[in-house]
Design a protein around this motif. Structure first.
Motif, PDB file in Angstrom:
ATOM      1  N   UNK A 179       1.025  -1.264  -0.047  1.00 18.44           N
ATOM      2  CA  UNK A 179       0.030   0.047   0.037  1.00 18.44           C
ATOM      3  C   UNK A 179       0.913   1.130   0.030  1.00 18.44           C
ATOM      4  N   UNK A 180       0.466   2.038  -0.902  1.00 23.93           N
ATOM      5  CA  UNK A 180       1.607   3.530  -0.995  1.00 23.93           C
ATOM      6  C   UNK A 180       0.684   4.623  -0.803  1.00 23.93           C
ATOM      7  N   UNK A 181       1.110   5.695  -0.252  1.00 18.30           N
ATOM      8  CA  UNK A 181       0.336   6.819   0.099  1.00 18.30           C
ATOM      9  C   UNK A 181       0.013   7.545  -1.298  1.00 18.30           C
ATOM     10  N   UNK A 182       1.016   7.309  -2.005  1.00 17.31           N
ATOM     11  CA  UNK A 182       0.615   8.022  -3.504  1.00 17.31           C
ATOM     12  C   UNK A 182       1.476   7.144  -4.594  1.00 17.31           C
ATOM     13  N   UNK A 183       0.770   7.255  -5.826  1.00 18.69           N
ATOM     14  CA  UNK A 183       1.561   6.579  -6.905  1.00 18.69           C
ATOM     15  C   UNK A 183       1.696   7.710  -8.175  1.00 18.69           C
ATOM     16  N   UNK A 184       2.728   7.649  -8.557  1.00 13.95           N
ATOM     17  CA  UNK A 184       2.959   8.592  -9.752  1.00 13.95           C
ATOM     18  C   UNK A 184       2.881   7.760 -11.190  1.00 13.95           C
ATOM     19  N   UNK A 185       1.903   8.257 -11.994  1.00 18.33           N
ATOM     20  CA  UNK A 185       1.522   7.511 -13.246  1.00 18.33           C
ATOM     21  C   UNK A 185       2.132   8.579 -14.352  1.00 18.33           C
ATOM     22  N   UNK A 186       2.923   7.721 -15.068  1.00 12.03           N
ATOM     23  CA  UNK A 186       3.534   8.395 -16.312  1.00 12.03           C
ATOM     24  C   UNK A 186       2.999   7.866 -17.552  1.00 12.03           C
ATOM     25  N   UNK A 187       2.269   8.636 -18.519  1.00 13.99           N
ATOM     26  CA  UNK A 187       1.939   8.190 -19.859  1.00 13.99           C
ATOM     27  C   UNK A 187       2.484   9.228 -20.718  1.00 13.99           C
ATOM     28  N   UNK A 188       3.271   8.417 -22.165  1.00 12.41           N
ATOM     29  CA  UNK A 188       3.723   9.133 -22.912  1.00 12.41           C
ATOM     30  C   UNK A 188       3.760   8.227 -24.332  1.00 12.41           C
ATOM     31  N   UNK A 189       3.643   9.215 -25.523  1.00 12.99           N
ATOM     32  CA  UNK A 189       3.982   8.584 -26.672  1.00 12.99           C
ATOM     33  C   UNK A 189       5.029   7.722 -26.822  1.00 12.99           C
ATOM     34  N   UNK A 190       5.021   6.484 -27.092  1.00 12.94           N
ATOM     35  CA  UNK A 190       6.089   5.734 -27.576  1.00 12.94           C
ATOM     36  C   UNK A 190       6.759   5.703 -28.792  1.00 12.94           C
ATOM     37  N   UNK A 191       5.820   5.842 -29.959  1.00 10.56           N
ATOM     38  CA  UNK A 191       5.896   5.997 -31.175  1.00 10.56           C
ATOM     39  C   UNK A 191       4.735   6.547 -31.973  1.00 10.56           C
ATOM     40  N   UNK A 192       5.035   7.657 -32.719  1.00  9.01           N
ATOM     41  CA  UNK A 192       3.810   8.266 -33.359  1.00  9.01           C
ATOM     42  C   UNK A 192       3.535   7.942 -34.651  1.00  9.01           C
ATOM     43  N   UNK A 193       3.741   6.842 -35.122  1.00 10.05           N
ATOM     44  CA  UNK A 193       3.631   6.456 -36.593  1.00 10.05           C
ATOM     45  C   UNK A 193       4.346   7.133 -37.641  1.00 10.05           C
ATOM     46  N   UNK A 194       5.271   7.980 -37.645  1.00 11.32           N
ATOM     47  CA  UNK A 194       6.187   8.627 -38.506  1.00 11.32           C
ATOM     48  C   UNK A 194       5.639   9.699 -38.743  1.00 11.32           C
ATOM     49  N   UNK A 195       4.446  10.426 -38.135  1.00 16.11           N
ATOM     50  CA  UNK A 195       4.125  11.481 -38.426  1.00 16.11           C
ATOM     51  C   UNK A 195       4.833  12.794 -37.857  1.00 16.11           C
ATOM     52  N   UNK A 196       4.745  13.906 -38.306  1.00 18.12           N
ATOM     53  CA  UNK A 196       5.277  15.090 -37.624  1.00 18.12           C
ATOM     54  C   UNK A 196       4.180  15.711 -36.779  1.00 18.12           C
ATOM     55  N   UNK A 197       4.443  15.732 -35.408  1.00 21.26           N
ATOM     56  CA  UNK A 197       3.688  16.089 -34.383  1.00 21.26           C
ATOM     57  C   UNK A 197       3.773  17.643 -34.198  1.00 21.26           C
ATOM     58  N   UNK A 198       2.724  18.671 -34.447  1.00 22.15           N
ATOM     59  CA  UNK A 198       2.921  19.919 -34.439  1.00 22.15           C
ATOM     60  C   UNK A 198       2.785  20.354 -32.748  1.00 22.15           C
ATOM     61  N   UNK A 199       2.410  19.593 -32.019  1.00 19.75           N
ATOM     62  CA  UNK A 199       2.090  19.998 -30.543  1.00 19.75           C
ATOM     63  C   UNK A 199       2.676  18.758 -29.725  1.00 19.75           C
ATOM     64  N   UNK A 200       3.967  18.923 -29.318  1.00 24.45           N
ATOM     65  CA  UNK A 200       4.638  18.147 -28.313  1.00 24.45           C
ATOM     66  C   UNK A 200       4.443  18.165 -27.044  1.00 24.45           C
ATOM     67  N   UNK A 201       3.843  19.250 -26.477  1.00 21.22           N
ATOM     68  CA  UNK A 201       3.162  19.430 -25.271  1.00 21.22           C
ATOM     69  C   UNK A 201       2.735  18.354 -24.463  1.00 21.22           C
ATOM     70  N   UNK A 202       1.770  17.663 -25.274  1.00 19.23           N
ATOM     71  CA  UNK A 202       0.915  16.861 -24.755  1.00 19.23           C
ATOM     72  C   UNK A 202       1.427  15.538 -24.993  1.00 19.23           C
ATOM     73  N   UNK A 203       2.584  15.166 -25.360  1.00 21.51           N
ATOM     74  CA  UNK A 203       3.066  13.770 -25.557  1.00 21.51           C
ATOM     75  C   UNK A 203       3.637  13.113 -24.269  1.00 21.51           C
TER      76      UNK A 203
END
Length: 215
Positions: free
Chosen positions: A176-200
């Motif tokens: 049991x933990x008082x808190x857990x840090x969860x990280x979600x990130x893009x591993x591969x974007x399919x070869x496209x150019x992402x115009x907004x990297x702030x939400x990756x």
């Protein structure tokens, strides 16, 4: 005022030639060589003058850039065939969802979304949590564990302006933990150019309150 004059003394050589002392000395040209013209000095025997490239204006021309084969090097902006590569399609890929901790179990729900303008043929997302699991992890189809606390999931094809299929993960925490840090990130974007990297990449602090923490 005294005026200094240059004395020119004729000297008679053994062959009858007249040499003048006091004048500038010049190297004698070898037999059969053309006499140097005005403004030019005779080259030493056996040594030719170095060639200097001149432009049409008479100034020294800059040397061309040559490759090791002796050919002129192509500009760096062009491919080997001389054609310009087409730009990659643009697509803004993002992931939205929530995480909840109830007792010693954490549930994660996330949905990929392609904000366009181009479609994404395939992409993948990486999910990582700060507390180790106490056994197997419940995974959606297309997901695989790549570490003790890391999972990578494929999104499938994504249509521009639409959401993809929901991805579900279930983790039983080791302690049991008082808190857990969860990280979600893009591993591969399919070869496209992402115009907004702030939400990756997203980081969410989840508390064991039974409440849903959205991202």
């Amino acid at each position: 005022m005294r005026v200094r004059t240059r004395a020119w003394l004729p000297l008679v050589g053994c062959a009858g030639a007249v040499l003048w002392a006091g004048g500038p000395a010049r190297a004698a040209a070898p037999p059969g060589a053309p006499a140097p013209g005005p403004g030019r000095t005779a080259a030493a025997p056996g040594v030719g003058p170095a060639a200097v490239p001149l432009s049409h204006t008479g100034s020294v021309a800059a040397p061309a850039s040559l490759s090791r084969t002796g050919s002129v090097a192509a500009p760096a902006s062009l491919s080997r065939t001389g054609s310009v590569a087409a730009p990659a399609p643009r697509a803004d890929l993002a992931f939205h969802g929530y995480a909840v901790i109830d007792g010693d179990r954490m549930e994660v729900r996330l949905t990929p979304r392609d904000h366009g303008p181009a479609a994404v043929p395939e992409a993948s997302v990486r999910v990582q949590w700060s507390v180790g699991p106490a056994g197997a992890v419940t995974l959606s189809p297309g997901c695989a564990r790549t570490g003790e606390r890391t999972v990578v999931c494929g999104t499938g094809a994504l249509v521009a302006g639409q959401a993809g299929e929901e991805i579900r993960l279930g983790v039983r925490l080791r302690v049991p933990a008082p808190e857990v840090t969860l990280e979600v990130e893009t591993a591969w974007n399919g070869g496209v150019a992402d115009p907004d990297r702030t939400n990756d990449r997203l980081r969410v602090l989840v508390l064991p309150t039974g409440d849903e923490y959205s991202f």
